[in-house]
Scaffold this active site. Structure first.
Site, PDB file in Angstrom:
ATOM      1  N   GLU A  68      20.072  46.724  63.762  1.00 17.47           N
ATOM      2  CA  GLU A  68      21.218  46.994  64.644  1.00 17.47           C
ATOM      3  C   GLU A  68      20.788  47.282  66.078  1.00 17.47           C
ATOM      4  O   GLU A  68      21.485  46.908  67.026  1.00 17.47           O
ATOM      5  CB  GLU A  68      22.067  48.143  64.091  1.00 17.47           C
ATOM      6  CG  GLU A  68      23.084  47.723  63.033  1.00 17.47           C
ATOM      7  CD  GLU A  68      22.464  47.423  61.674  1.00 17.47           C
ATOM      8  OE1 GLU A  68      21.277  47.740  61.478  1.00 17.47           O
ATOM      9  OE2 GLU A  68      23.163  46.858  60.815  1.00 17.47           O
ATOM     10  N   HIS A  92      31.107  53.584  54.556  1.00 19.79           N
ATOM     11  CA  HIS A  92      31.585  52.256  54.957  1.00 19.79           C
ATOM     12  C   HIS A  92      33.090  52.255  55.230  1.00 19.79           C
ATOM     13  O   HIS A  92      33.728  51.217  55.118  1.00 19.79           O
ATOM     14  CB  HIS A  92      31.290  51.216  53.862  1.00 19.79           C
ATOM     15  CG  HIS A  92      29.845  50.888  53.682  1.00 19.79           C
ATOM     16  ND1 HIS A  92      28.946  51.754  53.119  1.00 19.79           N
ATOM     17  CD2 HIS A  92      29.138  49.780  54.002  1.00 19.79           C
ATOM     18  CE1 HIS A  92      27.748  51.189  53.082  1.00 19.79           C
ATOM     19  NE2 HIS A  92      27.830  49.990  53.611  1.00 19.79           N
TER      20      HIS A  92
END
Ligand SMILES: Cc1ncc(C[n+]2csc(CCOP(=O)(O)OP(=O)(O)O)c2C)c(N)n1
Ligand SMILES: [Mg+2]
Lengths: 327, 328
Positions: free
Chosen positions: B63, B132
């Site tokens: 990321e 999530h």
């Protein structure tokens, strides 16, 4: 004078200017005219100057908070650098950046980054962009030995390698982070170079205090990058003459070690090379005097420049120039 | 008359990106599983096929490298659209979102521009558990230098995507997971929704309900139920947190005298708090009742549907809040 002597003399002059600018920053800090902090690059001059002479003007350079030398090597004036340190309107960043964020976009010196390792992926992105636009530009990230233990370093090397991007990772290994020796916290003898093969990137360990060696190594890496052969890691061994920041006396470094490195001063190395090429001491002296004059004038101009313009405090957040968050 | 084509929110993401990629060759996409696999949420379907591997790039699970590289490319002439698969993962590249991207222009005195879009699947409702499912718009809200977009309909996904990619400022583009399957009319080519313009999605006179992304349908359902009980609710889809369209909100409160916000983030530090603080400051005399914020509880989002429902804003909670302010 031969072409090589002329170029070496130009590199010598730039190193001399950087050395004097850093000395000025130190003195101005002691005099209370530079606030906050500074991370001086005295001792690292050959890395910035050698690399800069190997690069094209449109190549991209990304530096750390220890980045005054990179700004100057890419064409920023000592005056604009010192003015920034002194919070002046004429500073490189209009007083909004300071010592740790010197940036000189006209020389594609696209910033000094103060979060360790952060700019490595950013440099990879600039290289990706050059690749996409087909410009054959390269991007160079300069970083410290300490940065090799942060995740961004590893993510950047991996991505640059799999995408074969034109990026050069130059580690300025000065053997210390802030106050801790890199060797005592790193599971590698050569913090950057030993990691590179794991990412299938060729690496070189070089004398970062020899401007010719730096120039030639970076030139070779840049040629590889432009030929589409991907990234290179260069670990340039060097040493800082001052402490980590501000007035840190750097007592954590053994005296013999300091002495050894001071005897291998990059400016002395360049001078010896000039003399070996037959450049006269008088010529070198005239360059020293010119550097003295340039930096003395820069100090004066920066001191006399107007303070940062308060109206600038609320500009430059958005591309429209403003900073409004709401309607 | 030709019937309006209907598309899903999920399809609208790919459509919105594709439209911009067609008009501007500097728009490139990168992210995990976005190219060959067409996105874990199928929000990049067709992009690799139409634009090829030089415009659509699969990345490693890195990321920091994804967002950092997007930044470097944006500074040097490209308009990257980077995907962070789940918005929760912003936490592993937060340095770029908080320290690098939004500050670059300012701290260089305006020398660099960072025109990029960070797209991400945000919010709850799909039972993905605590790591999530968060709605994290409010994380970005604390940082000067980021525009924040969170569309609620397919048409807005396309219109706001166009504005975001064309923006010379960095944009956090929150695609709500709970809305991916929702449907709506496909807007015509050239549809652009300006950033910072809220949308009055239902007019009313008794109370203003300000909502964002998935809380917009929640607010609309609540408004319908309230209408049956004689309460007329105006529903505003805020669309963007930055710029925040407080003009539209204040005008509406001038009409209704009552205000409710519906936020998926936890109560503390939510966007509604910022919005309300301005309304009570600049619109104090407009208000006839206390302001209520319907937000999530102070817990990580639980997995089980019933537990999640107990935590996030629901139609029942919105209806109850509206009744409380209307009967004040
Ligand atoms: C992510 C992060 N952690 C810690 C720091 C604090 N810090 C600033 S400089 C520095 C040492 C970095 O050492 P090195 O990379 O070797 O660079 P040098 O200062 O020697 O040039 C540290 C720990 C920081 N700025 N960023
Ligand atoms: Mg170091």
């Amino acid at each position: 004078m031969s072409g090589e002597s002329t170029e070496l003399l130009a590199m010598y002059e730039q190193m001399a200017v950087i050395r004097r600018t850093e000395k000025a920053a130190y003195d101005l800090f002691l005099a209370g005219l530079v606030k906050g902090t500074t991370h001086l690059a005295s001792g690292h001059e050959a890395v910035a100057v050698g690399a800069s002479f190997a690069l094209r003007p449109d190549d991209y350079v990304f530096a750390t908070y220890r980045g005054h030398h990179h700004a100057i090597a890419r064409g920023a004036t000592p005056e604009a650098c010192l003015a920034e340190l002194m919070q002046k309107a004429t500073g490189l960043c209009k007083g909004k950046g300071g010592s740790m964020h010197l940036t000189w976009a006209p020389g594609n010196m696209l910033g000094s980054y103060a979060i360790v390792g952060a700019h490595l992926p950013i440099a990879v992105g600039a290289a990706w962009s050059a690749h996409l636009r087909g410009t054959s530009q390269v991007a160079v990230a300069f970083f410290g030995d300490g940065a090799t233990n942060i995740g961004a370093f590893h993510e950047a090397l991996n991505l640059a390698s799999i995408w074969k991007l034109p990026v050069i990772f130059v580690c300025e290994n000065n053997f210390y982070m802030e106050y801790t020796a890199i060797g005592s916290v790193t599971a590698a003898d050569h913090p950057a170079a030993d990691r590179a093969p794991a990412y299938r990137i060729p690496a070189k360990i070089i004398d970062g205090n020899d401007v010719i060696v730096v120039r030639d190594t970076v030139a070779e890496a840049a040629a590889r990058a432009r030929a589409g052969e991907g990234p290179t890691v260069i670990e340039a061994e060097t040493y800082r003459h001052y402490g980590h920041s501000r007035t840190d006396p750097a007592k954590y470094r053994p005296a013999e070690e300091v002495e050894r490195w001071l005897k291998h001063d990059p400016i002395d190395v360049a001078r010896a090379r000039l003399e070996a090429l037959g450049v006269t001491p008088e010529t070198i002296k005239s360059i020293d005097e010119r550097a003295d004059a340039i930096v003395a004038a820069a100090i004066d101009a920066a001191k006399n420049a107007p303070a940062a313009d308060v109206r600038e405090a609320l500009t430059d957040v958005w591309a429209d120039g403003g900073s409004a968050w709401r309607t | 008359m030709a019937e309006t084509e209907i598309i899903t929110y999920r399809e609208a993401v790919a459509e919105g990106i594709a439209r911009e990629m067609r008009r501007d060759p500097t728009v490139v996409c990168l992210g995990e599983d976005i190219a060959a696999a067409e996105g874990v949420f199928k929000t990049t379907v067709g992009l690799l096929k139409e634009f090829g591997p030089r415009r659509v790039w699969d990345t490693p699970i890195s990321e920091q490298a994804i967002v950092g590289a997007a930044m470097g490319a944006a500074m040097t002439g490209m308009r990257p659209v980077a995907e962070i698969m789940f918005s929760d993962f912003f936490a592993v590249c937060w340095d770029y979102v908080a320290n690098e991207i939004p500050k670059a222009r300012y701290m260089t005195g305006g020398q660099v521009t960072v025109p990029l879009v960070l797209r991400t699947a945000n919010g709850g409702g799909l039972g993905f558990g605590a790591q999530h499912s968060q709605a994290v718009e409010n994380w970005a809200l604390t940082i000067p230098g980021l525009k924040i977009v969170a569309p609620s309909t397919p048409a807005d996904v396309i219109g706001l995507m166009a504005a975001s990619i064309r923006s010379d400022d960095p944009v956090i583009f929150c695609e709500h997971k709970g809305l991916f399957a929702s449907k709506g009319p496909k807007p015509p080519e050239g549809h652009v929704v300006e950033l910072g313009k809220a949308n009055i999605v239902r007019e009313g006179s008794d109370v203003t309900i300000v909502a964002l992304a998935a809380t917009v349908p929640t607010a609309l359902t609540a408004a319908e139920r309230l209408a049956a009980e004689g309460v007329s609710a105006e529903v505003i889809d805020l669309r963007c947190l930055i710029p925040m369209d407080l003009t539209t909100v204040l005008t509406s409160v001038g009409k209704t005298s009552r205000l409710i916000t519906v936020e998926e983030n936890p109560h503390q530090g939510g966007w509604g708090a910022t919005l309300v603080s301005v309304v009570v400051d600049e619109g104090f005399q407009l208000l006839d009742a206390p302001v209520k914020r319907v937000a999530s509880e102070n817990v990580p989002l639980p997995f089980a549907d019933t537990l999640e429902e107990a935590v996030i804003p629901t139609v029942d909670k919105v209806v109850a809040a509206v009744k409380a302010v209307v009967n004040f």
